[in-house]
Design a protein around this motif. Structure first.
Motif, PDB file in Angstrom:
ATOM      1  N   LEU A 151      47.047  32.330 -30.567  1.00  0.00           N
ATOM      2  CA  LEU A 151      47.866  31.224 -31.556  1.00  0.00           C
ATOM      3  C   LEU A 151      48.608  30.437 -30.776  1.00  0.00           C
ATOM      4  CD1 LEU A 151      48.202  30.512 -34.444  1.00  0.00           C
ATOM      5  CD2 LEU A 151      50.066  32.358 -34.768  1.00  0.00           C
ATOM      6  N   ILE A 152      48.487  28.975 -30.771  1.00  0.00           N
ATOM      7  CA  ILE A 152      49.420  28.164 -30.202  1.00  0.00           C
ATOM      8  C   ILE A 152      50.291  27.729 -30.963  1.00  0.00           C
ATOM      9  CG2 ILE A 152      49.243  25.738 -29.058  1.00  0.00           C
ATOM     10  CD1 ILE A 152      47.763  28.078 -27.626  1.00  0.00           C
ATOM     11  N   GLY A 153      50.264  27.276 -32.396  1.00  0.00           N
ATOM     12  CA  GLY A 153      51.123  26.856 -33.078  1.00  0.00           C
ATOM     13  C   GLY A 153      50.646  26.935 -34.584  1.00  0.00           C
ATOM     14  N   THR A 154      51.748  26.849 -35.433  1.00  0.00           N
ATOM     15  CA  THR A 154      51.337  26.465 -37.102  1.00  0.00           C
ATOM     16  C   THR A 154      52.205  25.638 -37.761  1.00  0.00           C
ATOM     17  OG1 THR A 154      52.934  28.313 -37.917  1.00  0.00           O
ATOM     18  CG2 THR A 154      50.819  28.981 -37.016  1.00  0.00           C
ATOM     19  N   ASP A 155      51.718  25.111 -38.822  1.00  0.00           N
ATOM     20  CA  ASP A 155      52.644  24.387 -39.720  1.00  0.00           C
ATOM     21  C   ASP A 155      52.440  24.612 -41.234  1.00  0.00           C
ATOM     22  OD1 ASP A 155      54.054  22.368 -41.100  1.00  0.00           O
ATOM     23  OD2 ASP A 155      52.630  20.685 -41.041  1.00  0.00           O
ATOM     24  N   PRO A 156      53.306  25.837 -41.519  1.00  0.00           N
ATOM     25  CA  PRO A 156      52.995  26.452 -43.077  1.00  0.00           C
ATOM     26  C   PRO A 156      53.266  25.384 -43.752  1.00  0.00           C
ATOM     27  CG  PRO A 156      54.430  27.665 -41.299  1.00  0.00           C
ATOM     28  CD  PRO A 156      54.222  26.435 -40.667  1.00  0.00           C
ATOM     29  N   LYS A 157      53.908  24.331 -43.864  1.00  0.00           N
ATOM     30  CA  LYS A 157      54.135  23.600 -44.793  1.00  0.00           C
ATOM     31  C   LYS A 157      52.723  22.718 -45.159  1.00  0.00           C
ATOM     32  CE  LYS A 157      56.535  19.902 -43.971  1.00  0.00           C
ATOM     33  NZ  LYS A 157      57.893  19.010 -43.682  1.00  0.00           N
ATOM     34  N   ASN A 158      51.798  22.572 -44.109  1.00  0.00           N
ATOM     35  CA  ASN A 158      50.820  21.542 -44.649  1.00  0.00           C
ATOM     36  C   ASN A 158      49.583  22.498 -44.355  1.00  0.00           C
ATOM     37  OD1 ASN A 158      51.672  18.733 -44.963  1.00  0.00           O
ATOM     38  ND2 ASN A 158      52.587  19.434 -42.860  1.00  0.00           N
ATOM     39  N   ASP A 159      49.694  24.087 -43.973  1.00  0.00           N
ATOM     40  CA  ASP A 159      48.733  24.846 -44.039  1.00  0.00           C
ATOM     41  C   ASP A 159      47.877  24.845 -42.826  1.00  0.00           C
ATOM     42  OD1 ASP A 159      47.416  27.354 -44.583  1.00  0.00           O
ATOM     43  OD2 ASP A 159      46.554  26.629 -46.546  1.00  0.00           O
ATOM     44  N   ILE A 160      48.475  24.386 -41.769  1.00  0.00           N
ATOM     45  CA  ILE A 160      47.438  24.080 -40.471  1.00  0.00           C
ATOM     46  C   ILE A 160      47.781  25.016 -39.380  1.00  0.00           C
ATOM     47  CG2 ILE A 160      46.818  22.254 -38.576  1.00  0.00           C
ATOM     48  CD1 ILE A 160      45.444  22.074 -41.344  1.00  0.00           C
ATOM     49  N   ALA A 161      47.027  25.682 -38.573  1.00  0.00           N
ATOM     50  CA  ALA A 161      47.314  26.276 -37.455  1.00  0.00           C
ATOM     51  C   ALA A 161      46.304  26.014 -36.312  1.00  0.00           C
ATOM     52  CB  ALA A 161      47.073  28.006 -37.686  1.00  0.00           C
ATOM     53  N   LEU A 162      46.786  25.959 -35.185  1.00  0.00           N
ATOM     54  CA  LEU A 162      45.895  25.832 -33.953  1.00  0.00           C
ATOM     55  C   LEU A 162      45.685  27.132 -32.979  1.00  0.00           C
ATOM     56  CD1 LEU A 162      44.583  23.362 -32.195  1.00  0.00           C
ATOM     57  CD2 LEU A 162      46.921  23.244 -31.098  1.00  0.00           C
ATOM     58  N   LEU A 163      44.660  27.372 -32.762  1.00  0.00           N
ATOM     59  CA  LEU A 163      44.183  28.453 -31.833  1.00  0.00           C
ATOM     60  C   LEU A 163      43.466  28.199 -30.534  1.00  0.00           C
ATOM     61  CD1 LEU A 163      42.434  30.670 -34.550  1.00  0.00           C
ATOM     62  CD2 LEU A 163      44.711  30.374 -34.155  1.00  0.00           C
ATOM     63  N   LYS A 164      43.375  28.830 -29.694  1.00  0.00           N
ATOM     64  CA  LYS A 164      42.725  28.634 -28.308  1.00  0.00           C
ATOM     65  C   LYS A 164      42.076  29.724 -27.893  1.00  0.00           C
ATOM     66  CE  LYS A 164      42.241  25.835 -24.309  1.00  0.00           C
ATOM     67  NZ  LYS A 164      41.631  26.702 -23.610  1.00  0.00           N
ATOM     68  N   ILE A 165      40.674  29.627 -27.466  1.00  0.00           N
ATOM     69  CA  ILE A 165      39.720  30.523 -26.925  1.00  0.00           C
ATOM     70  C   ILE A 165      39.649  29.983 -25.395  1.00  0.00           C
ATOM     71  CG2 ILE A 165      38.779  31.234 -29.092  1.00  0.00           C
ATOM     72  CD1 ILE A 165      36.297  29.643 -28.299  1.00  0.00           C
ATOM     73  N   GLU A 166      39.239  31.059 -24.484  1.00  0.00           N
ATOM     74  CA  GLU A 166      39.088  30.875 -23.218  1.00  0.00           C
ATOM     75  C   GLU A 166      37.674  31.158 -23.096  1.00  0.00           C
ATOM     76  OE1 GLU A 166      41.059  29.496 -21.284  1.00  0.00           O
ATOM     77  OE2 GLU A 166      42.960  29.731 -22.499  1.00  0.00           O
ATOM     78  N   THR A 167      36.854  29.882 -22.495  1.00  0.00           N
ATOM     79  CA  THR A 167      35.561  30.233 -22.012  1.00  0.00           C
ATOM     80  C   THR A 167      35.263  28.962 -20.819  1.00  0.00           C
ATOM     81  OG1 THR A 167      33.314  29.855 -22.729  1.00  0.00           O
ATOM     82  CG2 THR A 167      34.858  28.350 -23.740  1.00  0.00           C
ATOM     83  N   ASP A 168      34.304  29.339 -19.954  1.00  0.00           N
ATOM     84  CA  ASP A 168      34.175  28.720 -18.942  1.00  0.00           C
ATOM     85  C   ASP A 168      32.705  27.258 -19.442  1.00  0.00           C
ATOM     86  OD1 ASP A 168      35.458  29.805 -16.986  1.00  0.00           O
ATOM     87  OD2 ASP A 168      34.083  31.342 -16.543  1.00  0.00           O
ATOM     88  N   ASP A 169      32.427  27.488 -20.532  1.00  0.00           N
ATOM     89  CA  ASP A 169      31.470  26.742 -21.113  1.00  0.00           C
ATOM     90  C   ASP A 169      32.061  25.426 -21.890  1.00  0.00           C
ATOM     91  OD1 ASP A 169      29.455  28.388 -20.325  1.00  0.00           O
ATOM     92  OD2 ASP A 169      29.378  29.464 -22.170  1.00  0.00           O
ATOM     93  N   GLN A 170      31.321  24.446 -21.539  1.00  0.00           N
ATOM     94  CA  GLN A 170      31.902  23.303 -22.641  1.00  0.00           C
ATOM     95  C   GLN A 170      31.341  23.395 -24.039  1.00  0.00           C
ATOM     96  OE1 GLN A 170      33.530  19.963 -21.296  1.00  0.00           O
ATOM     97  NE2 GLN A 170      34.126  21.850 -20.123  1.00  0.00           N
ATOM     98  N   LEU A 171      32.335  23.620 -25.111  1.00  0.00           N
ATOM     99  CA  LEU A 171      31.844  23.959 -26.415  1.00  0.00           C
ATOM    100  C   LEU A 171      31.686  22.649 -27.214  1.00  0.00           C
ATOM    101  CD1 LEU A 171      34.753  26.559 -26.901  1.00  0.00           C
ATOM    102  CD2 LEU A 171      32.426  26.784 -26.319  1.00  0.00           C
ATOM    103  N   PRO A 172      30.734  22.806 -28.210  1.00  0.00           N
ATOM    104  CA  PRO A 172      30.313  21.616 -28.970  1.00  0.00           C
ATOM    105  C   PRO A 172      31.721  21.370 -29.821  1.00  0.00           C
ATOM    106  CG  PRO A 172      29.387  23.783 -29.814  1.00  0.00           C
ATOM    107  CD  PRO A 172      29.961  24.038 -28.488  1.00  0.00           C
TER     108      PRO A 172
END
Length: 472
Positions: free
Chosen positions: A145-166
């Protein structure tokens, strides 16, 4: 025989005389009547379209292409929490507490960068001890979990992979139009990679005060939260967030956070760790027939300015009480959610061209947005602001100033002392508080956690009665 032939000839001659008389006298008169009728009565004209109302193959929106561009970049987010409690009778009698992991909820997310950043709703990940993300190809990753904004109901996540994701590219949600085709992509009821279609039903829809949602009729159900709302080009125009329903399931209305707001939030979280709000600094109300009559104005759309925040961008730029805001840049302002929604896409120090109606004339005023910290101060888990000048004039008790409490999250001061919203702090430890600048000085000297230094507090309650608390 001779008599029969005579009878036939007489009959034929009678017929010829009858036909000739009809042609000569009767038919001519009838023809004249018809002609007179045509000249005196005009035909009824009904406007009718001659175009073919059926869509051809080239005119139909290419929903297949939009789905193919999106479906691999929408993920399944699972929220695992720690359940603490006794598991057996032996645990109960011995007082043992056992911790076990339990799936608390699931939703969707959208990959927005090839290196693994994922946007979702805050309510999807709230309270999580662990977060897992499953891609459309069934690979599963643990997410940070990178960060959240509860007021606007948005959160930012991060996963680790060597592949380029779509990824799904951000589109311009301000450019969307009512009636435009959109797709909702997510994982309702744990049904992975579900695509539903609909149109944009409304924009700037306010559900809870200050919000600005895109409303669609694309089917959205529990599990769709955090998923993508995309246009026919496969561009992200919203993050599916909520439904209105008496049953908890879809009944024809779904709502998404506009992509321009979501993009600004995640960019702020990436750069600053939290959301940087750009403040215009006006208070007022959206116009309608009733408000227009009460305020004695001639229009029923726009935002009527009833007050200006001291030291705000609006104050410094010269916006006045009584101005009616009609546009921010090129965005029409018809209601409060239009105003708040557009400002959520802006940052401090951004310049916004505010078009106002003043004394019957249209005027455009460039306003530099200010930081929230310039107007509001967070201290001891409370949020303060200066007392509005209008309130000082109306209530003599406020004329000497103070710091107005906008929000109190300090449970101890809330429950034990009774400090509430709209109470006014006038002194702390015998230090007079005239404005939020005095609160800022305490914050700079002692830090955020001032409670342990708190000996004495003076304030005005909701009835503007002066009170004093001494802590021993």
């Amino acid at each position: 025989m001779k008599k029969i032939l005579t009878l036939v000839c007489v009959s034929a001659l009678g017929g010829l005389l009858t036909l000739g008389g009809y042609k000569l006298f009767v038919e001519k008169e009838q023809t004249q009547v018809v002609e007179n009728s045509n000249t005196s009565q005009l035909p009824i004209y009904v406007p009718t379209s001659n175009s073919n109302t059926l869509l051809t193959n080239t005119e139909r929106p290419d929903l297949v292409s939009a789905a193919n561009k999106t479906i691999d970049a929408v993920v399944h987010v699972k929220n695992t929490q720690i359940n603490r409690g006794p598991q057996t009778w032996g645990d109960i009698f011995s007082g043992r507490t056992i911790e076990r992991k339990q799936l608390a909820g699931a939703g969707s997310g959208v990959i927005i960068s090839p290196d693994g950043y994922i946007i979702t709703n805050n309510h999807v990940i709230k309270g999580a001890a662990e977060l897992s993300v499953t891609l459309n190809d069934n690979r599963t990753f643990m997410a940070e979990l990178i960060g959240t904004d509860p007021k606007n109901d948005i959160a930012l996540l991060k996963i680790e992979t060597d592949d380029q994701l779509p990824v799904v590219l951000f589109g311009d949600s301000d450019a969307t139009q009512i009636g435009e085709w959109v797709l909702a992509v997510g994982n309702p009821f744990n049904l992975t990679s579900t695509v539903t279609a609909g149109i944009i039903s409304a924009k700037s829809r306010d559900l809870s005060g200050g919000q600005s949602f895109i409303q669609t009729d694309a089917a959205v159900n529990p599990g769709n939260s955090g998923g993508a709302l995309v246009n026919v080009n496969g561009e992200l125009v919203g993050i599916n967030t909520a439904i209105t329903s008496q049953t908890g399931s879809y009944v024809g209305y779904s709502f998404a956070v506009p992509s321009n707001i979501a993009r600004k939030i995640v960019e702020d979280i990436m750069e600053f760790g939290d959301v940087q709000d750009g403040i215009l600094g006006v208070t007022g109300l959206a116009l309608n027939s009733e408000a227009a009559e009460e305020l004695d104005v001639d229009i029923t759309e726009g935002f009527y300015v009833s007050g200006i925040e001291n030291k705000s961008g609006a104050d410094l730029a010269g916006i006045s009480k009584g101005d009616i805001i009609r546009k921010l840049d090129n965005v029409e302002i018809n209601k409060f959610s239009d105003l708040s929604g557009y400002l959520k896409t802006k940052s401090p120090n951004d310049v916004v061209n505010v078009e106002v109606l003043r004394d019957g004339n249209i005027k455009t005023i460039p306003v530099t947005l200010t930081k929230r910290e310039d107007l509001y101060v967070e201290f001891m888990d409370m949020q303060f602001r200066d007392i509005p000048e209008r309130a000082k004039k109306e209530y003599p008790q406020l004329s000497e100033g103070g710091a107005l409490i906008l929000e109190n999250k300090n449970a101890w001061l809330y429950n034990k002392v009774g400090l509430r919203r709209n109470y006014v702090i006038t002194a702390i430890n015998d230090i007079e508080i005239k404005s939020v600048d005095d609160i800022n000085n305490l914050k700079k000297e002692y830090g955020e956690d001032f409670t342990k230094y708190l000996n004495k507090l003076e304030y005005l309650d909701g009835n503007l009665k002066r009170k004093e608390i001494i802590f021993r």
